[in-house]
Design a protein around this motif. Structure first.
Motif, PDB file in Angstrom:
ATOM      1  N   TYR A 204       0.621   1.483  -7.154  1.00  0.00           N
ATOM      2  CA  TYR A 204       1.209   0.741  -6.037  1.00  0.00           C
ATOM      3  C   TYR A 204       2.615   0.217  -6.360  1.00  0.00           C
ATOM      4  O   TYR A 204       3.061   0.236  -7.502  1.00  0.00           O
TER       5      TYR A 204
ATOM      6  N   GLU B 207      -0.179   4.632  -4.228  1.00  0.00           N
ATOM      7  CA  GLU B 207      -1.482   4.242  -4.789  1.00  0.00           C
ATOM      8  C   GLU B 207      -1.763   4.921  -6.124  1.00  0.00           C
ATOM      9  O   GLU B 207      -2.224   4.280  -7.084  1.00  0.00           O
TER      10      GLU B 207
ATOM     11  N   ASP C  30       0.846  -1.202   0.000  1.00  0.00           N
ATOM     12  CA  ASP C  30       0.000   0.000   0.000  1.00  0.00           C
ATOM     13  C   ASP C  30       0.880   1.250   0.000  1.00  0.00           C
ATOM     14  O   ASP C  30       0.865   2.056   0.930  1.00  0.00           O
TER      15      ASP C  30
END
Length: 319
Positions: free
Chosen positions: A200, A196, A193
């Motif tokens: 990613y 994004e 994470d």
């Protein structure tokens, strides 16, 4: 928690410390695996079944530790990629499911089923094998110099025979069964994470196919990945290529002694620590000498060049 790259002292950085690129592993004690579910994905062309689990699998500490070791072996060599789509990143199905899970982990079961359906739809070639599809969610994963939530996707296509014993009435019986070997992974992806908006930070491995259209199934048809073109990606890409060349081509295939392999990796690490710019020929000669092995390494690097990741042309080293 959104992910971060960490330097000593906990300071955030936009790139990963060089040492961590050489020493990647999953820190089991610092990571929290919270969700796991298993689906069975058949071959769509052969009209095999898609079986979706309706609830998560139970977890114990032994299983959690084994999975961390399983993933750690799969991703010892970091070559980071990113989700993409020729029209819009939001049209990449795996990216959307990962984003939903990271935003709201309560959607894990629903999104894991969506991922299994997408994998089934992507299994559009008769050569693709059926297998169990594991979807794993980490609330917190410590990997190399990074910390973030993470999603691991694993497809198991091969089962290994195992032997076990059982004692009954002073008689010890020997039994055989087939199961998932933690020593080798078939297909897997690790989604961190982090970044994004840029698709990613993603690692992918396929140890079952190396050639032909089937080899593109996991990476291209299902995941939809592309290499990152940053200096960091190029730096980690060359380090990954060097590790593969030393440990697989030289050590495993040609029986290079382990001590000599370690010496070569130490030379490569020293090059990246003290040089500001990577030059393929210079690197090859400093690490492997000026003989035939250096020439072979340069050809090996060229063969690993992918779209927008021109490893063989030279670049500024990322630290």
């Amino acid at each position: 928690m959104k992910g971060a790259f960490l330097h000593g002292g906990g300071r955030l950085s936009s790139c990963l410390p060089l040492r961590s690129i050489f020493e990647f592993m999953i820190n089991h004690q610092g990571s929290t695996l919270s969700k796991l579910i298993v689906h069975l994905v058949g071959n769509k062309v052969k009209e095999e079944d898609l079986v979706l689990s309706q609830q998560e699998s139970g977890l114990d500490q032994a299983t959690i530790k084994t999975i961390a070791q399983y993933l750690g072996k799969a991703f010892k060599i970091p070559e980071f990629q990113a989700f993409h789509h020729p029209v819009s990143l939001d049209l990449n199905g795996v990216y959307q499911s990962a984003k939903s899970i990271f935003t709201d982990p309560s959607t894990f079961e629903e999104q894991s089923q969506a991922l299994a359906k997408l994998l089934y739809q992507s299994s559009a070639q008769p050569q693709i094998k059926s297998g169990e599809f594991l979807v794993i969610y980490y609330d917190h994963l410590v990997y190399g110099g990074m910390e973030s939530a993470a999603l691991a996707l694993i497809k198991v296509e091969k089962k290994m025979p195992f032997l076990f014993t059982e004692e009954q009435d002073k008689v010890i019986e020997l039994f055989s069964y087939k199961g998932i070997s933690p020593s080798k992974i078939d297909k897997a992806a690790l989604i961190l994470d982090i970044d994004e908006e840029d698709g990613y930070q993603v690692l992918s491995v396929d140890n079952t196919n190396n050639e032909g259209s089937e080899a593109k199934f996991w990476q291209d048809d299902f995941l939809g990945l592309q290499m990152r073109s940053t200096n960091y990606a190029q730096t980690s890409g060359v380090i990954g290529a060097t590790k593969n060349f030393v440990y697989h081509t030289l050590m495993e295939e040609e029986e290079l002694p382990a001590k000599e392999a370690l010496d070569l990796m130490a030379k490569s690490k020293e090059y990246f620590e003290f040089k500001d710019e990577f030059k393929t020929q210079e690197f090859a000669q400093e690490v492997f000498g000026e003989g035939e092995v250096a020439d072979r390494f340069q050809e090996y690097v060229k063969s690993r060049d992918k779209e927008e990741l021109t490893l063989s042309e030279g670049f500024d080293i990322s630290r």
